[in-house]
Scaffold this motif. Structure first.
Motif, PDB file in Angstrom:
ATOM      1  N   LEU A 102      10.673   1.324   3.207  1.00  0.00           N
ATOM      2  CA  LEU A 102      10.636   0.840   4.678  1.00  0.00           C
ATOM      3  C   LEU A 102      10.112   1.972   5.433  1.00  0.00           C
ATOM      4  O   LEU A 102       9.257   1.603   6.310  1.00  0.00           O
ATOM      5  N   PRO A 103      10.538   3.300   5.258  1.00  0.00           N
ATOM      6  CA  PRO A 103      10.076   4.237   6.335  1.00  0.00           C
ATOM      7  C   PRO A 103       8.597   4.395   6.012  1.00  0.00           C
ATOM      8  O   PRO A 103       7.794   4.776   7.069  1.00  0.00           O
ATOM      9  N   ALA A 104       8.038   4.250   4.755  1.00  0.00           N
ATOM     10  CA  ALA A 104       6.584   4.623   4.561  1.00  0.00           C
ATOM     11  C   ALA A 104       5.686   3.261   5.126  1.00  0.00           C
ATOM     12  O   ALA A 104       4.635   3.578   5.617  1.00  0.00           O
ATOM     13  N   SER A 105       6.380   2.073   5.196  1.00  0.00           N
ATOM     14  CA  SER A 105       5.344   1.089   5.711  1.00  0.00           C
ATOM     15  C   SER A 105       5.732   0.850   7.260  1.00  0.00           C
ATOM     16  O   SER A 105       4.840  -0.145   7.889  1.00  0.00           O
ATOM     17  N   LEU A 106       6.622   1.388   7.689  1.00  0.00           N
ATOM     18  CA  LEU A 106       6.980   1.148   9.109  1.00  0.00           C
ATOM     19  C   LEU A 106       5.955   1.290  10.125  1.00  0.00           C
ATOM     20  O   LEU A 106       5.693   0.449  11.015  1.00  0.00           O
ATOM     21  N   PRO A 107       5.325   2.347  10.048  1.00  0.00           N
ATOM     22  CA  PRO A 107       4.032   2.654  10.919  1.00  0.00           C
ATOM     23  C   PRO A 107       3.000   1.483  10.825  1.00  0.00           C
ATOM     24  O   PRO A 107       2.444   1.089  11.945  1.00  0.00           O
ATOM     25  N   GLY A 108       2.479   1.232   9.775  1.00  0.00           N
ATOM     26  CA  GLY A 108       1.657  -0.001   9.598  1.00  0.00           C
ATOM     27  C   GLY A 108       2.117  -1.180  10.147  1.00  0.00           C
ATOM     28  O   GLY A 108       1.276  -2.123  10.484  1.00  0.00           O
ATOM     29  N   ASN A 112       0.852  -1.322   0.054  1.00  0.00           N
ATOM     30  CA  ASN A 112       0.134   0.108  -0.124  1.00  0.00           C
ATOM     31  C   ASN A 112       0.816   1.270   0.064  1.00  0.00           C
ATOM     32  O   ASN A 112       0.202   2.375   0.076  1.00  0.00           O
ATOM     33  N   VAL A 113       2.284   1.200   0.030  1.00  0.00           N
ATOM     34  CA  VAL A 113       2.900   2.338  -0.271  1.00  0.00           C
ATOM     35  C   VAL A 113       2.652   2.912  -1.460  1.00  0.00           C
ATOM     36  O   VAL A 113       2.769   2.450  -2.648  1.00  0.00           O
ATOM     37  N   ALA A 114       2.496   4.293  -1.404  1.00  0.00           N
ATOM     38  CA  ALA A 114       2.300   5.036  -2.584  1.00  0.00           C
ATOM     39  C   ALA A 114       2.993   4.758  -4.176  1.00  0.00           C
ATOM     40  O   ALA A 114       4.238   5.112  -3.559  1.00  0.00           O
ATOM     41  N   HIS A 115       2.663   4.443  -5.050  1.00  0.00           N
ATOM     42  CA  HIS A 115       3.375   4.460  -6.047  1.00  0.00           C
ATOM     43  C   HIS A 115       3.943   5.839  -6.352  1.00  0.00           C
ATOM     44  O   HIS A 115       4.918   5.760  -7.180  1.00  0.00           O
ATOM     45  N   ASP A 116       3.189   6.830  -6.304  1.00  0.00           N
ATOM     46  CA  ASP A 116       3.998   8.128  -6.736  1.00  0.00           C
ATOM     47  C   ASP A 116       5.298   8.432  -5.886  1.00  0.00           C
ATOM     48  O   ASP A 116       6.082   9.263  -6.446  1.00  0.00           O
ATOM     49  N   LEU A 117       5.401   8.052  -4.608  1.00  0.00           N
ATOM     50  CA  LEU A 117       6.306   8.298  -3.872  1.00  0.00           C
ATOM     51  C   LEU A 117       7.749   7.403  -4.698  1.00  0.00           C
ATOM     52  O   LEU A 117       8.853   7.888  -4.830  1.00  0.00           O
ATOM     53  N   ILE A 118       7.393   6.204  -4.965  1.00  0.00           N
ATOM     54  CA  ILE A 118       8.460   5.332  -5.698  1.00  0.00           C
ATOM     55  C   ILE A 118       8.827   5.805  -7.060  1.00  0.00           C
ATOM     56  O   ILE A 118       9.990   5.990  -7.292  1.00  0.00           O
ATOM     57  N   ASP A 119       7.908   6.171  -7.923  1.00  0.00           N
ATOM     58  CA  ASP A 119       8.231   6.928  -9.187  1.00  0.00           C
ATOM     59  C   ASP A 119       8.925   8.157  -9.046  1.00  0.00           C
ATOM     60  O   ASP A 119       9.960   8.490  -9.774  1.00  0.00           O
ATOM     61  N   THR A 120       8.468   8.901  -7.938  1.00  0.00           N
ATOM     62  CA  THR A 120       9.324  10.167  -7.861  1.00  0.00           C
ATOM     63  C   THR A 120      10.646  10.135  -7.477  1.00  0.00           C
ATOM     64  O   THR A 120      11.537  10.860  -7.863  1.00  0.00           O
ATOM     65  N   SER A 121      10.801   9.053  -6.772  1.00  0.00           N
ATOM     66  CA  SER A 121      12.366   8.749  -6.368  1.00  0.00           C
ATOM     67  C   SER A 121      13.009   8.351  -7.306  1.00  0.00           C
ATOM     68  O   SER A 121      14.207   8.575  -7.527  1.00  0.00           O
ATOM     69  N   TYR A 122      12.525   7.329  -8.356  1.00  0.00           N
ATOM     70  CA  TYR A 122      13.321   6.981  -9.499  1.00  0.00           C
ATOM     71  C   TYR A 122      13.661   8.241 -10.563  1.00  0.00           C
ATOM     72  O   TYR A 122      14.789   8.181 -11.022  1.00  0.00           O
ATOM     73  N   THR A 123      12.594   9.029 -10.457  1.00  0.00           N
ATOM     74  CA  THR A 123      12.906  10.438 -11.416  1.00  0.00           C
ATOM     75  C   THR A 123      13.948  11.218 -10.830  1.00  0.00           C
ATOM     76  O   THR A 123      14.876  11.794 -11.613  1.00  0.00           O
ATOM     77  N   LEU A 124      14.355  11.058  -9.389  1.00  0.00           N
ATOM     78  CA  LEU A 124      15.322  11.944  -8.747  1.00  0.00           C
ATOM     79  C   LEU A 124      16.613  11.248  -8.808  1.00  0.00           C
ATOM     80  O   LEU A 124      17.418  11.533  -8.250  1.00  0.00           O
TER      81      LEU A 124
END
Length: 266
Positions: free
Chosen positions: A182-188, A157-169
């Motif tokens: 890992l940081p995005a999924s750790l609270p869950g 459920n980690v947002a794909h937008d975060l992953i795509d933006t990271s690849y873009t950067l």
């Protein structure tokens, strides 16, 4: 206005009101219990009145060393849960991050998780004997499979937008895994561990039903054989109190680790 706020979805309420409503639930349960038992609507053999259960509890603590049974059960459940978490959390993260891992492992876990842990007790006895290893294995088995699948869902459920933006950067694949997923999924994951610890306790009586000489589950089963209903209820209440303390501890840890998410926890 206050009534409207109380019935508004997701709206926060004052902490004193929250505590009061929670306590009111237990008070209401006690009133119903007292009404059913003191009026003789339910015979004491099936449900003793609160004062009889209180006397039985005092007797168990003072003369029958209930603290030793509590400690034995806490150790078994904790060891089984920790072993399950050590394996299930990394595996769930991999399944939620990599489709190849999900394809390899998820169907098998989904297949096994529908099998009751109690059905494997004869095999565990055959493989591990009747010592502590068998009891811990029952708790581990009952907890591991749903925990791994829930961690997988949290990671997916980690947002794909975060992953795509990271690849873009220009972030590498390993960097995306370490700095985004890992940081995005750790609270869950922490919240899932809180829920899974509760599951581990549900397997306690099953784990201690065979060749046990101590533990809350053992005490409950022995009490059932001699029709000591008060002792059974004391054991159930003790497990509930331990569960609440564990739940509060996880919520405190959640709030300390992720203060930006508010009080957190489901």
């Amino acid at each position: 206005m206050v009534k409207c706020k109380l019935l508004t979805p997701k709206a926060e309420i004052a902490a004193p009101l929250y505590v009061t409503l929670s306590a009111l639930t237990f008070v209401l349960l006690g009133v119903i219990w007292s009404a059913l038992t003191y009026s003789d609507l339910i015979p004491p053999m099936f449900l003793p009145p609160p004062d009889k259960v209180l006397k039985d509890g005092v007797l168990l603590f003072t003369e029958f060393d209930l603290l030793a049974d509590i400690w034995a059960s806490v150790v078994r459940v904790t060891v089984g849960f920790v072993l399950a978490a050590v394996i299930a959390v990394p595996l769930g993260i991999l399944m939620g991050s990599l489709k190849v891992c999900e394809a390899l492992v998820e169907p098998l876990l989904s297949f096994i998780r529908y099998m009751p842990a109690s059905a494997f007790i004869p095999l565990f006895i055959l493989w591990l004997g009747i010592g502590e290893s068998e009891k811990i294995a029952v708790i581990l088995f009952g907890t591991f499979f749903p925990l791994a699948l829930m961690v997988m869902d949290v990671t997916k459920n980690v947002a794909h937008d975060l992953i795509d933006t990271s690849y873009t950067l220009g972030v590498s694949r390993l960097g995306v895994f370490r700095r985004v997923i890992l940081p995005a999924s750790l609270p869950g994951i922490v919240d899932t561990l809180r829920i899974a610890f509760g599951w581990a306790w549900t397997y306690l009586v099953v784990a201690e039903i065979v060749a046990a000489g101590s533990g809350l589950g053992y005490m409950i089963m022995q009490s059932q054989r001699f029709l000591k209903t008060g002792n059974i209820i004391v054991g159930i209440i003790v497990i509930g109190v331990i569960g609440i303390l564990i739940d509060v501890a996880f919520k405190w840890l959640y709030a300390r680790m992720f203060p930006w998410l508010g009080k957190g926890g489901r």
